[in-house]
Design a protein around this motif. Sequence first.
Motif, PDB file in Angstrom:
ATOM      1  N   PRO A 117       6.476  11.770   0.244  1.00 33.23           N
ATOM      2  CA  PRO A 117       6.233  11.685  -1.204  1.00 33.23           C
ATOM      3  C   PRO A 117       7.461  11.289  -2.011  1.00 33.23           C
ATOM      4  CG  PRO A 117       5.181  13.642  -0.300  1.00 33.23           C
ATOM      5  CD  PRO A 117       6.005  13.050   0.798  1.00 33.23           C
ATOM      6  N   LEU A 118       8.639  11.705  -1.572  1.00 37.93           N
ATOM      7  CA  LEU A 118       9.855  11.347  -2.292  1.00 37.93           C
ATOM      8  C   LEU A 118      10.115   9.844  -2.218  1.00 37.93           C
ATOM      9  CD1 LEU A 118      12.213  12.543  -3.897  1.00 37.93           C
ATOM     10  CD2 LEU A 118      13.480  12.732  -1.756  1.00 37.93           C
ATOM     11  N   ALA A 119       9.912   9.256  -1.039  1.00 39.29           N
ATOM     12  CA  ALA A 119      10.102   7.813  -0.880  1.00 39.29           C
ATOM     13  C   ALA A 119       9.070   7.039  -1.694  1.00 39.29           C
ATOM     14  CB  ALA A 119      10.010   7.436   0.596  1.00 39.29           C
ATOM     15  N   GLN A 120       7.816   7.514  -1.701  1.00 38.55           N
ATOM     16  CA  GLN A 120       6.787   6.866  -2.509  1.00 38.55           C
ATOM     17  C   GLN A 120       7.135   6.941  -3.992  1.00 38.55           C
ATOM     18  OE1 GLN A 120       2.759   8.107  -1.563  1.00 38.55           O
ATOM     19  NE2 GLN A 120       3.265   8.406   0.587  1.00 38.55           N
ATOM     20  N   ARG A 121       7.633   8.106  -4.414  1.00 31.32           N
ATOM     21  CA  ARG A 121       7.977   8.274  -5.824  1.00 31.32           C
ATOM     22  C   ARG A 121       9.110   7.346  -6.224  1.00 31.32           C
ATOM     23  NH1 ARG A 121       5.214   9.523 -10.140  1.00 31.32           N
ATOM     24  NH2 ARG A 121       6.618  10.019 -11.863  1.00 31.32           N
ATOM     25  N   ALA A 122      10.069   7.133  -5.329  1.00 32.92           N
ATOM     26  CA  ALA A 122      11.192   6.244  -5.639  1.00 32.92           C
ATOM     27  C   ALA A 122      10.716   4.810  -5.851  1.00 32.92           C
ATOM     28  CB  ALA A 122      12.220   6.302  -4.506  1.00 32.92           C
ATOM     29  N   ILE A 123       9.755   4.356  -5.032  1.00 32.66           N
ATOM     30  CA  ILE A 123       9.204   3.007  -5.208  1.00 32.66           C
ATOM     31  C   ILE A 123       8.484   2.905  -6.546  1.00 32.66           C
ATOM     32  CG2 ILE A 123       7.571   1.327  -4.288  1.00 32.66           C
ATOM     33  CD1 ILE A 123       8.127   2.476  -1.497  1.00 32.66           C
ATOM     34  N   ILE A 124       7.690   3.926  -6.866  1.00 28.72           N
ATOM     35  CA  ILE A 124       6.940   3.910  -8.126  1.00 28.72           C
ATOM     36  C   ILE A 124       7.886   3.901  -9.320  1.00 28.72           C
ATOM     37  CG2 ILE A 124       5.370   5.266  -9.573  1.00 28.72           C
ATOM     38  CD1 ILE A 124       4.006   6.202  -6.964  1.00 28.72           C
ATOM     39  N   GLU A 125       8.918   4.738  -9.292  1.00 30.89           N
ATOM     40  CA  GLU A 125       9.866   4.813 -10.403  1.00 30.89           C
ATOM     41  C   GLU A 125      10.598   3.482 -10.596  1.00 30.89           C
ATOM     42  OE1 GLU A 125      10.501   7.064 -12.663  1.00 30.89           O
ATOM     43  OE2 GLU A 125       8.992   8.462 -11.912  1.00 30.89           O
ATOM     44  N   THR A 126      10.894   2.798  -9.492  1.00 29.06           N
ATOM     45  CA  THR A 126      11.578   1.509  -9.596  1.00 29.06           C
ATOM     46  C   THR A 126      10.733   0.501 -10.362  1.00 29.06           C
ATOM     47  OG1 THR A 126      12.726   1.899  -7.492  1.00 29.06           O
ATOM     48  CG2 THR A 126      12.607  -0.371  -8.269  1.00 29.06           C
ATOM     49  N   LEU A 127       9.433   0.450 -10.076  1.00 30.97           N
ATOM     50  CA  LEU A 127       8.564  -0.525 -10.740  1.00 30.97           C
ATOM     51  C   LEU A 127       8.183  -0.078 -12.141  1.00 30.97           C
ATOM     52  CD1 LEU A 127       6.294  -1.701  -7.786  1.00 30.97           C
ATOM     53  CD2 LEU A 127       8.459  -2.602  -8.604  1.00 30.97           C
ATOM     54  N   VAL A 128       8.108   1.224 -12.365  1.00 25.93           N
ATOM     55  CA  VAL A 128       7.869   1.719 -13.730  1.00 25.93           C
ATOM     56  C   VAL A 128       9.025   1.308 -14.639  1.00 25.93           C
ATOM     57  CG1 VAL A 128       7.744   3.819 -15.139  1.00 25.93           C
ATOM     58  CG2 VAL A 128       6.340   3.614 -13.080  1.00 25.93           C
ATOM     59  N   GLY A 129      10.243   1.305 -14.093  1.00 28.26           N
ATOM     60  CA  GLY A 129      11.402   0.868 -14.863  1.00 28.26           C
ATOM     61  C   GLY A 129      11.347  -0.596 -15.242  1.00 28.26           C
ATOM     62  N   LEU A 130      10.516  -1.380 -14.552  1.00 28.56           N
ATOM     63  CA  LEU A 130      10.329  -2.794 -14.901  1.00 28.56           C
ATOM     64  C   LEU A 130       9.218  -2.990 -15.922  1.00 28.56           C
ATOM     65  CD1 LEU A 130      10.643  -4.529 -11.412  1.00 28.56           C
ATOM     66  CD2 LEU A 130      12.345  -4.424 -13.215  1.00 28.56           C
ATOM     67  N   GLY A 131       8.583  -1.896 -16.341  1.00 22.85           N
ATOM     68  CA  GLY A 131       7.526  -1.992 -17.351  1.00 22.85           C
ATOM     69  C   GLY A 131       6.131  -1.766 -16.832  1.00 22.85           C
ATOM     70  N   ALA A 132       5.964  -1.485 -15.546  1.00 21.01           N
ATOM     71  CA  ALA A 132       4.626  -1.270 -14.986  1.00 21.01           C
ATOM     72  C   ALA A 132       4.055   0.052 -15.507  1.00 21.01           C
ATOM     73  CB  ALA A 132       4.671  -1.265 -13.468  1.00 21.01           C
ATOM     74  N   ARG A 133       2.822   0.017 -15.993  1.00 22.97           N
ATOM     75  CA  ARG A 133       2.163   1.234 -16.468  1.00 22.97           C
ATOM     76  C   ARG A 133       1.486   1.985 -15.334  1.00 22.97           C
ATOM     77  NH1 ARG A 133       0.907   0.843 -21.939  1.00 22.97           N
ATOM     78  NH2 ARG A 133       0.168   3.012 -21.711  1.00 22.97           N
ATOM     79  N   ARG A 134       1.168   1.255 -14.273  1.00 23.54           N
ATOM     80  CA  ARG A 134       0.516   1.864 -13.105  1.00 23.54           C
ATOM     81  C   ARG A 134       0.996   1.126 -11.859  1.00 23.54           C
ATOM     82  NH1 ARG A 134      -4.152   5.012 -12.070  1.00 23.54           N
ATOM     83  NH2 ARG A 134      -5.057   4.608 -10.016  1.00 23.54           N
ATOM     84  N   VAL A 135       1.251   1.858 -10.787  1.00 22.18           N
ATOM     85  CA  VAL A 135       1.733   1.269  -9.534  1.00 22.18           C
ATOM     86  C   VAL A 135       0.826   1.722  -8.399  1.00 22.18           C
ATOM     87  CG1 VAL A 135       3.667   1.076  -7.930  1.00 22.18           C
ATOM     88  CG2 VAL A 135       4.116   1.279 -10.386  1.00 22.18           C
ATOM     89  N   GLU A 136       0.315   0.762  -7.632  1.00 20.59           N
ATOM     90  CA  GLU A 136      -0.511   1.048  -6.456  1.00 20.59           C
ATOM     91  C   GLU A 136       0.327   0.802  -5.205  1.00 20.59           C
ATOM     92  OE1 GLU A 136      -3.283   2.294  -7.102  1.00 20.59           O
ATOM     93  OE2 GLU A 136      -3.927   1.530  -9.040  1.00 20.59           O
ATOM     94  N   LEU A 137       0.266   1.728  -4.258  1.00 20.82           N
ATOM     95  CA  LEU A 137       1.009   1.595  -3.012  1.00 20.82           C
ATOM     96  C   LEU A 137       0.075   1.188  -1.882  1.00 20.82           C
ATOM     97  CD1 LEU A 137       3.413   4.682  -3.140  1.00 20.82           C
ATOM     98  CD2 LEU A 137       3.853   2.330  -3.854  1.00 20.82           C
ATOM     99  N   VAL A 138       0.509   0.216  -1.095  1.00 22.82           N
ATOM    100  CA  VAL A 138      -0.258  -0.291   0.036  1.00 22.82           C
ATOM    101  C   VAL A 138       0.570  -0.115   1.294  1.00 22.82           C
ATOM    102  CG1 VAL A 138      -1.430  -2.290   1.028  1.00 22.82           C
ATOM    103  CG2 VAL A 138      -1.385  -1.993  -1.448  1.00 22.82           C
ATOM    104  N   ASP A 139      -0.038   0.396   2.347  1.00 23.31           N
ATOM    105  CA  ASP A 139       0.652   0.560   3.618  1.00 23.31           C
ATOM    106  C   ASP A 139       1.120  -0.802   4.124  1.00 23.31           C
ATOM    107  OD1 ASP A 139       1.227   1.013   6.473  1.00 23.31           O
ATOM    108  OD2 ASP A 139       0.330   2.978   6.122  1.00 23.31           O
ATOM    109  N   THR A 140       2.389  -0.873   4.491  1.00 25.08           N
ATOM    110  CA  THR A 140       2.952  -2.138   4.975  1.00 25.08           C
ATOM    111  C   THR A 140       2.172  -2.688   6.161  1.00 25.08           C
ATOM    112  OG1 THR A 140       5.153  -1.471   4.240  1.00 25.08           O
ATOM    113  CG2 THR A 140       5.042  -3.238   5.848  1.00 25.08           C
TER     114      THR A 140
END
Length: 345
Positions: A117-140
């Motif tokens: 969850p911490l790694a997922q949160r870091a990815i989400i926070e990075t894209l939220v900082g670019l202006g994203a209002r919602r971030v969807e995660l997809v398994d690589t």
Amino acid sequence: MTVSLEQLRRCHFAVDLGASRTRVYVKGLGLVVDQPSVAAMNTRTGALIAVGEFAEKMTGRTPDYIRVVRPISGGTVVDIEIAQRMLRHLLGDKIRRSLRRKARLRAAACAPHDADPLAQRAIIETLVGLGARRVELVDTLIAAAVGCGLPVERPEASMILVCGAAATQVAVLSLGSIVCAERLPVGGEAVDQAIVQYLRHEHALMLPNQSVRPLQLALDDNGLTPYGPASTEIHGRDVVTGLARSVRVNTAAVREAVQTPLMSVLDGIGKVLRDCPPDLVADLADRGLVMVGGSALLPGFDQLLREATGMPVHIAERPDVCAVQGIGAMLEGRIEPLVLDPLAA
């Protein structure tokens, strides 16, 4: 990371944050960024000097007040602020302005299999900082399988090996989902490090930071097999004197040095096959596995896996961009969802 295709179709851009390279796919424009995940910082002022390829060329060549950093390690964002600043510069003003005009900006991102969850949160926070209002995660693994054209939605086995810079992921997929998977903390960087350590211990030679990949390419197409060249000349710095020196290295010894990280990958493949249902393993005897990721191009790696597993091994057409192309296809709506309607009573 259970996200529907309908949710992904609402996203405006997708990001694949890799330890080696960062890739960005913008809906309607395609792949707009494919650059090394590197940033150069001025430690005196905190200013960002360079990103991408130019920053990578600075590695090992900077004065003491310039620091070259990699904000992403093993698919995990380790420095959110620098990752955000790096992405802003890689996207450029024109693309950022077009994305900011979206009423409710949505983003998608590739996340490693079983990311905590911490790694997922870091990815989400990075894209939220670019202006994203919602971030969807997809398994690589899912994104890469779609990107290389595997029929993951069918009731038959598809096996994929994602060879990254810092980690290797292997999975068997069927009916649009992962049946069994394994993530190994071994990637192309581990192979590089094994070669560096061998040359340091056996030849007292230190390699420049960017010369290991050329060394692997010098081993020819059959570099990791006995059919490659017998020797190759390597240039570096003498550990004792500090002077430039060249040595002729026996490639059989180099192959021996990289066996440890490569054997870890073979062990991971064996574990996945042991955990997989027998019917799906029977499918794989004919279909084999598909290699994607930048390290899939390691000379002779596919032949090594072919001999060790006895299965057909294929390298995707563009293995380095399969993950971002797969998630881009989901954004564009080119992937039909699998519908399993319940039977009427």
